[in-house]
Structure formats: structure tokens, C-alpha cells
Design a protein around this motif. Structure first.
Motif, PDB file in Angstrom:
ATOM      1  N   TYR A 191      30.533  26.772  18.121  1.00  0.00           N
ATOM      2  CA  TYR A 191      29.956  27.258  19.382  1.00  0.00           C
ATOM      3  C   TYR A 191      28.902  28.337  19.130  1.00  0.00           C
ATOM      4  O   TYR A 191      27.872  28.398  19.812  1.00  0.00           O
ATOM      5  CB  TYR A 191      31.053  27.809  20.288  1.00  0.00           C
ATOM      6  CG  TYR A 191      31.923  26.749  20.911  1.00  0.00           C
ATOM      7  CD1 TYR A 191      31.370  25.675  21.600  1.00  0.00           C
ATOM      8  CD2 TYR A 191      33.321  26.824  20.823  1.00  0.00           C
ATOM      9  CE1 TYR A 191      32.171  24.700  22.180  1.00  0.00           C
ATOM     10  CE2 TYR A 191      34.130  25.851  21.390  1.00  0.00           C
ATOM     11  CZ  TYR A 191      33.551  24.792  22.075  1.00  0.00           C
ATOM     12  OH  TYR A 191      34.341  23.830  22.643  1.00  0.00           O
ATOM     13  N   LEU A 192      29.162  29.215  18.161  1.00  0.00           N
ATOM     14  CA  LEU A 192      28.220  30.289  17.865  1.00  0.00           C
ATOM     15  C   LEU A 192      26.877  29.733  17.402  1.00  0.00           C
ATOM     16  O   LEU A 192      25.816  30.220  17.814  1.00  0.00           O
ATOM     17  CB  LEU A 192      28.811  31.209  16.788  1.00  0.00           C
ATOM     18  CG  LEU A 192      28.015  32.470  16.438  1.00  0.00           C
ATOM     19  CD1 LEU A 192      27.841  33.371  17.657  1.00  0.00           C
ATOM     20  CD2 LEU A 192      28.704  33.232  15.306  1.00  0.00           C
ATOM     21  N   ASP A 193      26.899  28.705  16.563  1.00  0.00           N
ATOM     22  CA  ASP A 193      25.667  28.086  16.081  1.00  0.00           C
ATOM     23  C   ASP A 193      24.854  27.492  17.232  1.00  0.00           C
ATOM     24  O   ASP A 193      23.623  27.390  17.138  1.00  0.00           O
ATOM     25  CB  ASP A 193      25.984  26.986  15.063  1.00  0.00           C
ATOM     26  CG  ASP A 193      26.492  27.550  13.745  1.00  0.00           C
ATOM     27  OD1 ASP A 193      26.292  28.756  13.498  1.00  0.00           O
ATOM     28  OD2 ASP A 193      27.105  26.780  12.969  1.00  0.00           O
ATOM     29  N   ARG A 194      25.543  27.125  18.308  1.00  0.00           N
ATOM     30  CA  ARG A 194      24.868  26.535  19.462  1.00  0.00           C
ATOM     31  C   ARG A 194      24.631  27.558  20.576  1.00  0.00           C
ATOM     32  O   ARG A 194      24.282  27.201  21.696  1.00  0.00           O
ATOM     33  CB  ARG A 194      25.679  25.343  19.976  1.00  0.00           C
ATOM     34  CG  ARG A 194      25.544  24.141  19.053  1.00  0.00           C
ATOM     35  CD  ARG A 194      26.736  23.202  19.125  1.00  0.00           C
ATOM     36  NE  ARG A 194      26.559  22.080  18.180  1.00  0.00           N
ATOM     37  CZ  ARG A 194      26.720  22.173  16.872  1.00  0.00           C
ATOM     38  NH1 ARG A 194      27.050  23.345  16.326  1.00  0.00           N
ATOM     39  NH2 ARG A 194      26.532  21.129  16.076  1.00  0.00           N
ATOM     40  N   ALA A 200      32.562  30.816  21.942  1.00  0.00           N
ATOM     41  CA  ALA A 200      32.799  31.318  20.583  1.00  0.00           C
ATOM     42  C   ALA A 200      33.720  32.540  20.614  1.00  0.00           C
ATOM     43  O   ALA A 200      34.668  32.640  19.820  1.00  0.00           O
ATOM     44  CB  ALA A 200      31.473  31.669  19.924  1.00  0.00           C
ATOM     45  N   ILE A 201      33.468  33.451  21.539  1.00  0.00           N
ATOM     46  CA  ILE A 201      34.290  34.660  21.647  1.00  0.00           C
ATOM     47  C   ILE A 201      35.745  34.305  21.914  1.00  0.00           C
ATOM     48  O   ILE A 201      36.662  34.905  21.335  1.00  0.00           O
ATOM     49  CB  ILE A 201      33.737  35.582  22.762  1.00  0.00           C
ATOM     50  CG1 ILE A 201      32.461  36.267  22.279  1.00  0.00           C
ATOM     51  CG2 ILE A 201      34.776  36.624  23.182  1.00  0.00           C
ATOM     52  CD1 ILE A 201      31.697  37.003  23.363  1.00  0.00           C
ATOM     53  N   GLU A 218      39.043  39.254   9.332  1.00  0.00           N
ATOM     54  CA  GLU A 218      37.857  40.067   9.048  1.00  0.00           C
ATOM     55  C   GLU A 218      36.585  39.380   9.564  1.00  0.00           C
ATOM     56  O   GLU A 218      35.761  40.002  10.237  1.00  0.00           O
ATOM     57  CB  GLU A 218      37.738  40.311   7.542  1.00  0.00           C
ATOM     58  CG  GLU A 218      38.893  41.102   6.952  1.00  0.00           C
ATOM     59  CD  GLU A 218      38.787  41.200   5.440  1.00  0.00           C
ATOM     60  OE1 GLU A 218      37.649  41.360   4.934  1.00  0.00           O
ATOM     61  OE2 GLU A 218      39.823  41.119   4.758  1.00  0.00           O
ATOM     62  N   GLU A 219      36.449  38.107   9.237  1.00  0.00           N
ATOM     63  CA  GLU A 219      35.278  37.386   9.723  1.00  0.00           C
ATOM     64  C   GLU A 219      35.300  37.280  11.241  1.00  0.00           C
ATOM     65  O   GLU A 219      34.239  37.359  11.886  1.00  0.00           O
ATOM     66  CB  GLU A 219      35.209  35.985   9.114  1.00  0.00           C
ATOM     67  CG  GLU A 219      33.962  35.228   9.556  1.00  0.00           C
ATOM     68  CD  GLU A 219      33.910  33.789   9.097  1.00  0.00           C
ATOM     69  OE1 GLU A 219      32.983  33.067   9.521  1.00  0.00           O
ATOM     70  OE2 GLU A 219      34.803  33.369   8.326  1.00  0.00           O
ATOM     71  N   ALA A 220      36.486  37.104  11.831  1.00  0.00           N
ATOM     72  CA  ALA A 220      36.583  36.993  13.290  1.00  0.00           C
ATOM     73  C   ALA A 220      36.035  38.252  13.963  1.00  0.00           C
ATOM     74  O   ALA A 220      35.316  38.166  14.970  1.00  0.00           O
ATOM     75  CB  ALA A 220      38.028  36.755  13.701  1.00  0.00           C
ATOM     76  N   LEU A 221      36.361  39.431  13.415  1.00  0.00           N
ATOM     77  CA  LEU A 221      35.849  40.684  13.982  1.00  0.00           C
ATOM     78  C   LEU A 221      34.332  40.780  13.835  1.00  0.00           C
ATOM     79  O   LEU A 221      33.641  41.259  14.733  1.00  0.00           O
ATOM     80  CB  LEU A 221      36.533  41.871  13.303  1.00  0.00           C
ATOM     81  CG  LEU A 221      37.986  42.109  13.727  1.00  0.00           C
ATOM     82  CD1 LEU A 221      38.665  43.090  12.775  1.00  0.00           C
ATOM     83  CD2 LEU A 221      38.048  42.627  15.161  1.00  0.00           C
ATOM     84  N   PHE A 222      33.819  40.332  12.703  1.00  0.00           N
ATOM     85  CA  PHE A 222      32.361  40.326  12.545  1.00  0.00           C
ATOM     86  C   PHE A 222      31.715  39.372  13.545  1.00  0.00           C
ATOM     87  O   PHE A 222      30.693  39.699  14.159  1.00  0.00           O
ATOM     88  CB  PHE A 222      31.955  39.920  11.132  1.00  0.00           C
ATOM     89  CG  PHE A 222      30.489  39.605  11.026  1.00  0.00           C
ATOM     90  CD1 PHE A 222      29.535  40.621  11.110  1.00  0.00           C
ATOM     91  CD2 PHE A 222      30.045  38.298  10.883  1.00  0.00           C
ATOM     92  CE1 PHE A 222      28.182  40.330  11.050  1.00  0.00           C
ATOM     93  CE2 PHE A 222      28.694  38.004  10.806  1.00  0.00           C
ATOM     94  CZ  PHE A 222      27.754  39.026  10.895  1.00  0.00           C
ATOM     95  N   ARG A 223      32.285  38.173  13.703  1.00  0.00           N
ATOM     96  CA  ARG A 223      31.715  37.194  14.637  1.00  0.00           C
ATOM     97  C   ARG A 223      31.783  37.702  16.073  1.00  0.00           C
ATOM     98  O   ARG A 223      30.904  37.399  16.887  1.00  0.00           O
ATOM     99  CB  ARG A 223      32.452  35.858  14.508  1.00  0.00           C
ATOM    100  CG  ARG A 223      32.354  35.206  13.138  1.00  0.00           C
ATOM    101  CD  ARG A 223      30.926  34.926  12.724  1.00  0.00           C
ATOM    102  NE  ARG A 223      30.869  34.312  11.389  1.00  0.00           N
ATOM    103  CZ  ARG A 223      29.748  34.088  10.726  1.00  0.00           C
ATOM    104  NH1 ARG A 223      28.576  34.438  11.245  1.00  0.00           N
ATOM    105  NH2 ARG A 223      29.776  33.517   9.529  1.00  0.00           N
ATOM    106  N   LEU A 224      32.822  38.483  16.393  1.00  0.00           N
ATOM    107  CA  LEU A 224      32.876  39.104  17.715  1.00  0.00           C
ATOM    108  C   LEU A 224      31.753  40.129  17.875  1.00  0.00           C
ATOM    109  O   LEU A 224      31.108  40.207  18.929  1.00  0.00           O
ATOM    110  CB  LEU A 224      34.239  39.773  17.926  1.00  0.00           C
ATOM    111  CG  LEU A 224      35.409  38.833  18.217  1.00  0.00           C
ATOM    112  CD1 LEU A 224      36.728  39.583  18.132  1.00  0.00           C
ATOM    113  CD2 LEU A 224      35.251  38.197  19.603  1.00  0.00           C
ATOM    114  N   LEU A 231      25.075  38.782  23.407  1.00  0.00           N
ATOM    115  CA  LEU A 231      25.187  38.758  24.865  1.00  0.00           C
ATOM    116  C   LEU A 231      24.716  40.063  25.510  1.00  0.00           C
ATOM    117  O   LEU A 231      24.584  40.134  26.732  1.00  0.00           O
ATOM    118  CB  LEU A 231      26.645  38.506  25.272  1.00  0.00           C
ATOM    119  CG  LEU A 231      27.184  37.082  25.115  1.00  0.00           C
ATOM    120  CD1 LEU A 231      28.682  37.047  25.407  1.00  0.00           C
ATOM    121  CD2 LEU A 231      26.448  36.119  26.045  1.00  0.00           C
ATOM    122  N   GLY A 232      24.496  41.094  24.704  1.00  0.00           N
ATOM    123  CA  GLY A 232      24.100  42.393  25.235  1.00  0.00           C
ATOM    124  C   GLY A 232      25.279  43.262  25.629  1.00  0.00           C
ATOM    125  O   GLY A 232      25.093  44.315  26.249  1.00  0.00           O
TER     126      GLY A 232
END
Length: 286
Positions: A191-194, A200-201, A218-224, A231-232
Motif C-alpha cells: 500500500y505504501l508503494d502505491r 499502509a498505516i 523497528e521497520e514498522a515504526l519507521f514506515r509509520l 500525510l502531513g
């Protein structure tokens, strides 16, 4: 006319011979059926203890398929007996050893239903969990088997905390959690790539809330951080980065999160009212 009569008379011995052969054949079949019935009756009369010991001998000799047939026969001939109970758990073990996981699960589930108070119930649950665990697919595929493995293993841990199988069950639970977290991350990255940031969140949120003991958090926190920043929603991005830095200060994901915020003139800052902060304050270790 005489010739015709003589011909018919000549044929009579042949007909008699055919009739005699037919009678002999019928008699042989009848005797065979009687012998077969006798064999079946002999099998039915075999004591349960004898059948069980024969099954054990076959199992110990490595003839698992033959042992399984013997235990199945015993289960049919002496249902609900003590030896039927022992045969059923042996059937579960044999099917698991032969890689017949659906059959192993069926035998084990039947055992736990019929004999819930048995000392072998913990082992039956372990076989169920192990059978599902062995069928866990690649992270890109549906994880139904993983969830079923977790259910059986967690039930074993809950009901039999002091069982000899519990320690191994706990280690497999952690692997299964990691697998489920990996699935959520895979979908979240999709979802993030799109640029579908909300979807994605939601996936990364699942990892942070439910799978904090896994390597994916760890990656999940970075992706958040990345998704909220896109999204601002800067305060949530700052919180995700701050929680990441507090719990995993040496993580490469924290370095990436810090660099992303710094690029926009921000820095990690935890909002303790955020769901991210609350999630980590309530973390439970298995």
C-alpha cells in the motif's frame, strides 16, 4: 432320426461334466468364504492387548505404516477401551512422523475430544500445533495455517504451563508471530508503494500493537514515520520516530526516520497521548 437321438445322447455326458464342474466351483467359493469368515472372526477375537503390542512392535521396528494399520484396527474393534485411547495417540504420532499432517491433526483432535483429562492431551495439542506449524507457507501467501498453529500452541501453553512440550511451543509461537508480522509488513509496503497511506498505516499499526516482540517492529515504526509524514500528520510521525529511537537507538531504521524528519526541519518528539506511545507502554512479553 436315429442319428439325431444318438447325437443328443452323446452330448449328455458333456452337460453332466459341465454341471459337475460348476458344483465344484460353487463349493470351493463357499469354502473360501467360510475360511474368510473364520479369519475375520479370528481377527475379531484377538485380544486388544495383543493387537496393541503388535502395533508397538511394528512402530519400534520402523514399520510405521503397518503399525498405523494395526492401531486403526484396534480402534475399530475395541472403541473407547484403554487400548483404543493408547492406539489413538499412537496414530497421531505415526501420521505426524510420516508427514500426514491432516490425519495427525484429525487423530489428535479426536483424542482431545474423547479424553480431555488424559495425561497425553498435552502431547495431542503439541502434535496439532506442530502439524500446522510444519505447513506454514511463504509470507506472501495466506497465513491461515500460521494462525491455526498459534491457536493450538497457545492453548497448550495456557492449559499445560508445566508440560515438557511448553518450552518448545513458546519458541514456535514467537516464530509464528514473526511470520504474521511479516505478512502485515508485506501488505503494508504494498500500500505504501502505491501511496495508499491510510491502508499502509493500518497494517503497520497491527505490527506495533500485536507483534512488538518480533523483528519487524523497528521497520514498522519507521514506515509509520514515513506514512504519517507523507500525510502531513507530523506529530504522529515525530512520535513514531521518538518511540523507535527510545527503544532501538542503534537501529538503522531510526537513523532513516531521524534523517527524514530532519529534512523537513523536524526532530523526533514523543506525544504520550498518541496510540503509538500507549501501545509501547502496554507491551507484554510472552
Amino acid at each position: 432320426m436315429l442319428d439325431i437321438v444318438e447325437t443328443k445322447a452323446a452330448r449328455r455326458p458333456a452337460k453332466v461334466a459341465v454341471l459337475l464342474r460348476s458344483l465344484v466351483l460353487v463349493s470351493a467359493l463357499a469354502l473360501g468364504a467360510c475360511a474368510s469368515d473364520k479369519d475375520d472372526l479370528a481377527l475379531d477375537d484377538t485380544p486388544a492387548e495383543v493387537l496393541f503390542n503388535e502395533g508397538l512392535a511394528l512402530r519400534n521396528a520402523g514399520r510405521l505404516s503397518d503399525a498405523g494399520k494395526k492401531f486403526s484396527e484396534l480402534d475399530k474393534l475395541y472403541p473407547y477401551s484403554e487400548y483404543a485411547r493408547k492406539s489413538l495417540i499412537n496414530l497421531a504420532f505415526i501420521n505426524f512422523s510420516l508427514g500426514r499432517y491432516p490425519e495427525a491433526i484429525a487423530a489428535s483432535e479426536r483424542f482431545t475430544t474423547l479424553y480431555p483429562g488424559s495425561e497425553d492431551s498435552a502431547y495431542a495439542l503439541y502434535i496439532i500445533g506442530q502439524s500446522y506449524f510444519r505447513q506454514i507457507p511463504d509470507v506472501t501467501r495466506d497465513q491461515e495455517q500460521t494462525e491455526k498453529a498459534l491457536s493450538a500452541l497457545n492453548e497448550l501453553i495456557r492449559r499445560y504451563p508445566d508440560s515438557e512440550y511448553t518450552a518448545d511451543a513458546k519458541s514456535k509461537v514467537l516464530v509464528a508471530y514473526d511470520q504474521l508480522a511479516g505478512k502485515e509488513m508485506q501488505v503494508g509496503r504494498y500500500y505504501l508503494d502505491r501511496r495508499n497511506y491510510i491502508a499502509a498505516i493500518n497494517r503497520f499499526k497491527m505490527v506495533v500493537i500485536n507483534y512488538q516482540t518480533t523483528r519487524h517492529v523497528e521497520e514498522a515504526l519507521f514506515r509509520l514515520t514515513e506514512s504519517y509524514y507523507a500525510l502531513g500528520v507530523v506529530n504522529e510521525a515525530q512520535t513514531a520516530a521518538a518511540v523507535l529511537g527510545h527503544n532501538y537507538p542503534d537501529s538503522r531504521w531510526y537513523k532513516d526516520a531521524f534523517a527524514l524528519l530532519k529534512k523537513g526541519g523536524y526532530e523526533p518528539s514523543e506525544n504520550r497521548g498518541s496510540w503509538i506511545s500507549r501501545a509501547f507502554n502496554s507491551v507484554k512479553i510472552l
